[in-house]
Design a protein around this motif. Sequence first.
Motif, PDB file in Angstrom:
ATOM      1  N   TYR A  36     116.317  45.250  34.100  1.00 21.40           N
ATOM      2  CA  TYR A  36     115.878  44.093  33.302  1.00 21.40           C
ATOM      3  C   TYR A  36     115.441  44.588  31.936  1.00 21.40           C
ATOM      4  O   TYR A  36     114.635  45.514  31.822  1.00 21.40           O
ATOM      5  N   SER A  37     116.009  43.974  30.896  1.00 20.55           N
ATOM      6  CA  SER A  37     115.684  44.354  29.529  1.00 20.55           C
ATOM      7  C   SER A  37     114.462  43.563  29.082  1.00 20.55           C
ATOM      8  O   SER A  37     114.553  42.363  28.797  1.00 20.55           O
ATOM      9  N   ILE A  38     113.315  44.223  29.024  1.00 18.88           N
ATOM     10  CA  ILE A  38     112.076  43.568  28.611  1.00 18.88           C
ATOM     11  C   ILE A  38     112.115  43.250  27.118  1.00 18.88           C
ATOM     12  O   ILE A  38     111.752  42.154  26.688  1.00 18.88           O
ATOM     13  N   THR A  39     112.545  44.220  26.339  1.00 16.96           N
ATOM     14  CA  THR A  39     112.771  44.048  24.903  1.00 16.96           C
ATOM     15  C   THR A  39     114.117  44.698  24.592  1.00 16.96           C
ATOM     16  O   THR A  39     114.695  45.372  25.455  1.00 16.96           O
ATOM     17  N   PRO A  40     114.645  44.530  23.394  1.00 22.23           N
ATOM     18  CA  PRO A  40     115.938  45.154  23.084  1.00 22.23           C
ATOM     19  C   PRO A  40     115.970  46.665  23.308  1.00 22.23           C
ATOM     20  O   PRO A  40     117.032  47.237  23.549  1.00 22.23           O
ATOM     21  N   ASP A  41     114.812  47.334  23.252  1.00 23.00           N
ATOM     22  CA  ASP A  41     114.810  48.789  23.418  1.00 23.00           C
ATOM     23  C   ASP A  41     114.007  49.265  24.621  1.00 23.00           C
ATOM     24  O   ASP A  41     113.746  50.450  24.770  1.00 23.00           O
ATOM     25  N   THR A  42     113.594  48.355  25.502  1.00 23.40           N
ATOM     26  CA  THR A  42     112.807  48.718  26.682  1.00 23.40           C
ATOM     27  C   THR A  42     113.451  48.138  27.934  1.00 23.40           C
ATOM     28  O   THR A  42     113.695  46.931  28.006  1.00 23.40           O
ATOM     29  N   VAL A  43     113.724  49.000  28.913  1.00 25.18           N
ATOM     30  CA  VAL A  43     114.433  48.586  30.130  1.00 25.18           C
ATOM     31  C   VAL A  43     113.626  48.976  31.361  1.00 25.18           C
ATOM     32  O   VAL A  43     113.149  50.114  31.472  1.00 25.18           O
ATOM     33  N   LEU A  44     113.482  48.032  32.286  1.00 20.14           N
ATOM     34  CA  LEU A  44     112.847  48.281  33.581  1.00 20.14           C
ATOM     35  C   LEU A  44     113.924  48.310  34.653  1.00 20.14           C
ATOM     36  O   LEU A  44     114.772  47.407  34.712  1.00 20.14           O
ATOM     37  N   ALA A  45     113.902  49.345  35.505  1.00 18.66           N
ATOM     38  CA  ALA A  45     114.886  49.474  36.587  1.00 18.66           C
ATOM     39  C   ALA A  45     114.158  49.638  37.914  1.00 18.66           C
ATOM     40  O   ALA A  45     113.193  50.399  38.007  1.00 18.66           O
ATOM     41  N   VAL A  46     114.621  48.906  38.916  1.00 16.73           N
ATOM     42  CA  VAL A  46     114.074  49.002  40.270  1.00 16.73           C
ATOM     43  C   VAL A  46     115.250  49.127  41.228  1.00 16.73           C
ATOM     44  O   VAL A  46     116.215  48.350  41.150  1.00 16.73           O
ATOM     45  N   GLY A  47     115.191  50.094  42.126  1.00 11.43           N
ATOM     46  CA  GLY A  47     116.319  50.302  43.033  1.00 11.43           C
ATOM     47  C   GLY A  47     115.895  50.851  44.379  1.00 11.43           C
ATOM     48  O   GLY A  47     114.768  51.325  44.562  1.00 11.43           O
ATOM     49  N   TYR A  48     116.819  50.748  45.293  1.00 13.03           N
ATOM     50  CA  TYR A  48     116.654  51.330  46.624  1.00 13.03           C
ATOM     51  C   TYR A  48     117.782  52.319  46.843  1.00 13.03           C
ATOM     52  O   TYR A  48     118.945  52.064  46.504  1.00 13.03           O
ATOM     53  N   ALA A  49     117.442  53.475  47.404  1.00 10.40           N
ATOM     54  CA  ALA A  49     118.451  54.473  47.755  1.00 10.40           C
ATOM     55  C   ALA A  49     118.123  55.022  49.131  1.00 10.40           C
ATOM     56  O   ALA A  49     116.962  55.307  49.434  1.00 10.40           O
ATOM     57  N   THR A 115     111.803  53.488  40.824  1.00  6.07           N
ATOM     58  CA  THR A 115     111.525  52.641  39.669  1.00  6.07           C
ATOM     59  C   THR A 115     111.495  53.483  38.403  1.00  6.07           C
ATOM     60  O   THR A 115     111.163  54.672  38.432  1.00  6.07           O
ATOM     61  N   SER A 116     111.828  52.872  37.288  1.00  5.90           N
ATOM     62  CA  SER A 116     111.743  53.569  36.006  1.00  5.90           C
ATOM     63  C   SER A 116     111.527  52.547  34.890  1.00  5.90           C
ATOM     64  O   SER A 116     112.003  51.408  34.954  1.00  5.90           O
ATOM     65  N   LEU A 117     110.790  52.967  33.895  1.00  6.78           N
ATOM     66  CA  LEU A 117     110.571  52.180  32.680  1.00  6.78           C
ATOM     67  C   LEU A 117     110.926  53.071  31.509  1.00  6.78           C
ATOM     68  O   LEU A 117     110.341  54.153  31.342  1.00  6.78           O
ATOM     69  N   GLU A 118     111.887  52.627  30.700  1.00  7.24           N
ATOM     70  CA  GLU A 118     112.384  53.470  29.610  1.00  7.24           C
ATOM     71  C   GLU A 118     112.332  52.717  28.288  1.00  7.24           C
ATOM     72  O   GLU A 118     112.790  51.575  28.187  1.00  7.24           O
ATOM     73  N   ARG A 119     111.754  53.375  27.302  1.00  4.29           N
ATOM     74  CA  ARG A 119     111.800  52.886  25.921  1.00  4.29           C
ATOM     75  C   ARG A 119     112.744  53.798  25.161  1.00  4.29           C
ATOM     76  O   ARG A 119     112.470  54.975  24.967  1.00  4.29           O
ATOM     77  N   GLN A 128     110.026  57.746  28.897  1.00  2.00           N
ATOM     78  CA  GLN A 128     110.547  57.266  30.179  1.00  2.00           C
ATOM     79  C   GLN A 128     109.566  57.635  31.276  1.00  2.00           C
ATOM     80  O   GLN A 128     109.100  58.769  31.359  1.00  2.00           O
ATOM     81  N   ILE A 129     109.240  56.652  32.115  1.00  2.00           N
ATOM     82  CA  ILE A 129     108.348  56.850  33.254  1.00  2.00           C
ATOM     83  C   ILE A 129     109.138  56.514  34.523  1.00  2.00           C
ATOM     84  O   ILE A 129     109.709  55.425  34.635  1.00  2.00           O
ATOM     85  N   SER A 130     109.170  57.449  35.475  1.00  2.00           N
ATOM     86  CA  SER A 130     109.898  57.237  36.728  1.00  2.00           C
ATOM     87  C   SER A 130     108.963  57.495  37.910  1.00  2.00           C
ATOM     88  O   SER A 130     108.188  58.455  37.892  1.00  2.00           O
ATOM     89  N   TYR A 131     109.068  56.630  38.901  1.00  2.00           N
ATOM     90  CA  TYR A 131     108.239  56.790  40.101  1.00  2.00           C
ATOM     91  C   TYR A 131     109.101  56.508  41.324  1.00  2.00           C
ATOM     92  O   TYR A 131     109.863  55.524  41.358  1.00  2.00           O
ATOM     93  N   THR A 132     108.966  57.365  42.334  1.00  2.00           N
ATOM     94  CA  THR A 132     109.719  57.212  43.575  1.00  2.00           C
ATOM     95  C   THR A 132     108.768  57.289  44.763  1.00  2.00           C
ATOM     96  O   THR A 132     107.953  58.209  44.854  1.00  2.00           O
TER      97      THR A 132
END
Length: 300
Positions: A36-49, A115-119, A128-132
């Motif tokens: 999900y693009s929060i702003t044009p340069d910030t993206v939130l990703a959530v996934g299952y693996a 999960t990850s949050l990237e600017r 970039q912040i990533s948490y698993t």
Amino acid sequence: LAPFNPNAAQPPTSLQTLEPNYDNPLSYQYSAGIQYSITPDTVLAVGYAGSQQIHQGLNVDINQVPYADLLGVYQYLNSGGSEGTNPDTVRPYLGYSDIFMNAREAVTRYNSLQTSLERRLTRGFKVQISYTFSHLISNGANRDTEGRSAPAQDANNIAAEKAFGTQDQPQTLSVNAVWELPFFSRSGNRFLKNGLGGWELNGIYSARSGLPQTVCLDHDVVGLAAGGGICERVDVLTNPNLSGGKRTVTNFFDVNAFQLQAPGTFGNSGRNNVRGPGSNNFDLSLFKSFTLPHMKGLGG
């Protein structure tokens, strides 16, 4: 050395072998995620693996002393053979001591929330912040050969081996950032721009949960007579893992959570039920970018 006497009694030998039906390991992997693009340069990703592996290596002693004779073997070992039961007289395959077989019975399952949050790099800054959060569950240490390597405690009760996998690290956090230092980067003074400008600061921080450990006896209490090749586990009374504020170098887990079981019996403690220390790591680097002077004959 004396000549070999074929009429003299020979001690039983220990064997290592492979399972007759030696299936190839199989791995099934699956994943799903959204961004999900929060702003044009910030993206939130959530996934299952997740993944599942079957037909992995699991070492067992197929010539294990029968349950009914464990206490007698314990007495035999601790009396120097003056009383109790000689283990090599009651094993399923007489004439042999341990027979460690590498079977294809181990199963491993992995599930994770990632999960990850990237600017993205904007105005000279990127982070970039990533948490698993994950768990790895298995019923063996996945040994493909070497039948004596980490065998199951009880060859007749593989279900008791189900526990956290040896590589299980439930939580992982990673933060990385890049900052193009703005000082003198747009200066009209060539000396200041090339000499003091063009610096970049990079940082990486990572934190991981500790790996699981198994508490083993240093002597044979069960009566397996395996020569120390099997990790015999004790009885566990409560959770042995202490909270972070109670851990010390000399008392990292609760030793009073364990109790020696009755001779000739298996302890109820599982594999990998003590969590080892986690890790924190920070890396910092500083880079300098500069332009080489133009030289004739090199690219025009």
